[in-house]
Scaffold this active site. Structure first.
Site, mmCIF file in Angstrom:
data_model
loop_
_atom_site.group_PDB
_atom_site.id
_atom_site.type_symbol
_atom_site.label_atom_id
_atom_site.label_comp_id
_atom_site.label_asym_id
_atom_site.label_seq_id
_atom_site.Cartn_x
_atom_site.Cartn_y
_atom_site.Cartn_z
ATOM 1 N N SER A 1 104.173 5.953 15.123
ATOM 2 C CA SER A 1 105.021 5.553 16.252
ATOM 3 C C SER A 1 104.232 5.590 17.553
ATOM 4 O O SER A 1 103.757 6.650 17.977
ATOM 5 C CB SER A 1 106.228 6.490 16.351
ATOM 6 O OG SER A 1 106.878 6.255 17.579
ATOM 7 N N HIS B 1 105.016 1.299 14.499
ATOM 8 C CA HIS B 1 106.422 1.472 14.861
ATOM 9 C C HIS B 1 106.571 1.488 16.390
ATOM 10 O O HIS B 1 105.915 2.273 17.077
ATOM 11 C CB HIS B 1 106.915 2.793 14.257
ATOM 12 C CG HIS B 1 108.361 3.074 14.420
ATOM 13 N ND1 HIS B 1 109.323 2.553 13.567
ATOM 14 C CD2 HIS B 1 109.038 3.843 15.318
ATOM 15 C CE1 HIS B 1 110.516 2.987 13.939
ATOM 16 N NE2 HIS B 1 110.374 3.771 15.000
ATOM 17 N N ASP C 1 109.159 1.998 19.512
ATOM 18 C CA ASP C 1 110.457 2.545 19.907
ATOM 19 C C ASP C 1 110.892 1.983 21.249
ATOM 20 O O ASP C 1 110.306 2.308 22.282
ATOM 21 C CB ASP C 1 110.356 4.073 20.011
ATOM 22 C CG ASP C 1 110.222 4.711 18.643
ATOM 23 O OD1 ASP C 1 111.118 4.493 17.803
ATOM 24 O OD2 ASP C 1 109.218 5.404 18.408
ATOM 25 N N MET D 1 113.670 1.854 24.064
ATOM 26 C CA MET D 1 114.819 2.647 24.542
ATOM 27 C C MET D 1 115.292 2.138 25.898
ATOM 28 O O MET D 1 114.460 1.822 26.752
ATOM 29 C CB MET D 1 114.397 4.110 24.703
ATOM 30 C CG MET D 1 113.811 4.719 23.444
ATOM 31 S SD MET D 1 113.339 6.424 23.768
ATOM 32 C CE MET D 1 112.546 6.825 22.206
ATOM 33 N N HIS E 1 111.955 -0.789 16.587
ATOM 34 C CA HIS E 1 113.155 0.053 16.488
ATOM 35 C C HIS E 1 113.912 -0.024 17.809
ATOM 36 O O HIS E 1 113.488 0.554 18.804
ATOM 37 C CB HIS E 1 112.698 1.489 16.157
ATOM 38 C CG HIS E 1 113.803 2.488 16.099
ATOM 39 N ND1 HIS E 1 113.583 3.852 16.056
ATOM 40 C CD2 HIS E 1 115.158 2.335 16.051
ATOM 41 C CE1 HIS E 1 114.739 4.491 16.009
ATOM 42 N NE2 HIS E 1 115.706 3.589 16.005
ATOM 43 N N MET F 1 116.564 0.984 20.185
ATOM 44 C CA MET F 1 117.565 1.999 20.573
ATOM 45 C C MET F 1 118.189 1.524 21.870
ATOM 46 O O MET F 1 118.008 2.113 22.945
ATOM 47 C CB MET F 1 116.861 3.354 20.750
ATOM 48 C CG MET F 1 116.502 3.986 19.419
ATOM 49 S SD MET F 1 115.245 5.248 19.588
ATOM 50 C CE MET F 1 113.797 4.227 19.450
ATOM 51 N N MET G 1 117.555 7.988 10.687
ATOM 52 C CA MET G 1 117.029 8.876 11.725
ATOM 53 C C MET G 1 117.113 10.318 11.235
ATOM 54 O O MET G 1 118.187 10.785 10.843
ATOM 55 C CB MET G 1 117.831 8.736 13.023
ATOM 56 C CG MET G 1 117.647 7.431 13.766
ATOM 57 S SD MET G 1 115.929 6.964 14.058
ATOM 58 C CE MET G 1 115.342 8.352 15.042
ATOM 59 N N ASP H 1 112.617 8.340 10.063
ATOM 60 C CA ASP H 1 112.034 8.427 11.400
ATOM 61 C C ASP H 1 112.434 9.720 12.103
ATOM 62 O O ASP H 1 113.616 9.933 12.388
ATOM 63 C CB ASP H 1 112.519 7.200 12.206
ATOM 64 C CG ASP H 1 111.889 7.090 13.567
ATOM 65 O OD1 ASP H 1 110.984 7.872 13.885
ATOM 66 O OD2 ASP H 1 112.319 6.182 14.319
HETATM 67 C C1 DX5 Z 1 112.702 8.871 18.232
HETATM 68 C C2 DX5 Z 1 111.888 7.708 17.764
HETATM 69 C C3 DX5 Z 1 110.817 8.078 16.802
HETATM 70 C C4 DX5 Z 1 109.772 9.017 17.365
HETATM 71 C C5 DX5 Z 1 109.246 9.838 16.222
HETATM 72 O O1 DX5 Z 1 113.751 8.400 18.983
HETATM 73 O O2 DX5 Z 1 112.709 6.762 17.120
HETATM 74 O O3 DX5 Z 1 110.198 6.924 16.256
HETATM 75 O O4 DX5 Z 1 108.713 8.354 18.010
HETATM 76 O O5 DX5 Z 1 108.405 10.820 16.723
HETATM 77 P P1 DX5 Z 1 108.029 12.115 15.878
HETATM 78 O O6 DX5 Z 1 107.356 11.666 14.605
HETATM 79 O O7 DX5 Z 1 107.099 12.853 16.797
HETATM 80 O O8 DX5 Z 1 109.302 12.872 15.594
HETATM 81 ZN ZN ZN Z 2 111.705 5.116 15.978
#
Ligand code: DX5
Ligand code: ZN
Length: 215
Positions: A7, A32, A34, A36, A65, A67, A136, A174
């Site tokens: 990620s 990956h 993320d 947000m 991903h 969010m 998740m 994840d």
């Molecule tokens: C959290 C993200 C994850 C995050 C995972 O909201 O969706 O992808 O980056 O990070 P680790 O592996 O450090 O928990």
């Molecule tokens: Zn993620």
């Protein structure tokens, strides 16, 4: 052998090119991303200008991903940005079936993501339409959180559901993934693991990805 998706959230954004180069040299299967919006989750990450900056450099498929609320608004943009998978949250989609069809229409693989409190049984009527289900194992918003143990039993339930339906979806997990939690997830039926801090904060990220691949 498991699929590994580091990620980017845990990367060093001041030296993004170096981290993308590390991913390229590693055995990572996907990168990956993320995304947000500060509304669906209590944090803001990065958007299109950042993806544009490394997109041509990155040799791995992009696992996006989302969010964000109203993900339908941005499906075309993420398809154009080069996404291989677009993950939308079950909790953010009132008309999930329509959203999944919209993703597929762009030629991108469609995935649905469940928050830790959302039961696997809710996927009964959509699991056959998606290419991936992302569970998740932390509450979304931040990297480096503690793995939620109930994800093991959810992974087993999802494996059963997919097998019973003869569906093709792969299972990705994840949050809080390391060698210990990762091993138990793979044993429980997971196909792909996202890992942020465990990869990027390690002394030798290429070697860490190699170790995760062996699970
Ligand atoms: C959290 C993200 C994850 C995050 C995972 O909201 O969706 O992808 O980056 O990070 P680790 O592996 O450090 O928990
Ligand atoms: Zn993620």
């Amino acid at each position: 052998m498991s699929l590994i998706a580091p990620s980017l959230l845990s990367a060093n954004f001041a030296r993004l090119a170096e981290d993308i180069d590390m991913i390229n040299r590693s055995e990572a299967d996907m990168l990956h991303l993320d995304i947000m919006d500060g509304v669906f989750v209590p944090n803001i990450s990065f958007g299109f200008p950042v993806i544009e900056s490394f997109k041509d450099m990155c040799k791995k498929p992009l696992d996006v991903h989302l969010m964000i609320v109203e993900p339908d608004k941005f499906i075309e943009n993420f398809a154009k940005a080069g996404a291989s998978y677009i993950n939308v949250h079950y909790e953010a989609c009132t008309h999930l079936h329509r959203t999944i069809q919209k993703i597929k229409a762009t030629g991108v693989k469609a995935a649905v993501t469940l928050n830790p409190h959302t039961p696997v049984s809710l996927l009964e009527d959509i699991v056959s339409d998606v290419d991936m289900v992302l569970l998740m194992s932390v509450n979304p918003g931040y990297g480096g959180q503690k793995f939620i143990e109930n994800t093991i039993s959810k992974t087993k339930q999802l494996r059963e559901l997919i097998d019973r339906k003869n569906a093709k979806a792969i299972i990705e997990i994840d949050g809080g993934v390391n060698l210990e939690t990762g091993k138990r997830l793979i044993e429980s039926g997971a196909d792909a693991l996202v890992a942020g801090n465990f990869v990027f904060k390690s002394v030798d990220p290429v070697q860490t990805i190699h170790q995760l691949k062996q699970l």
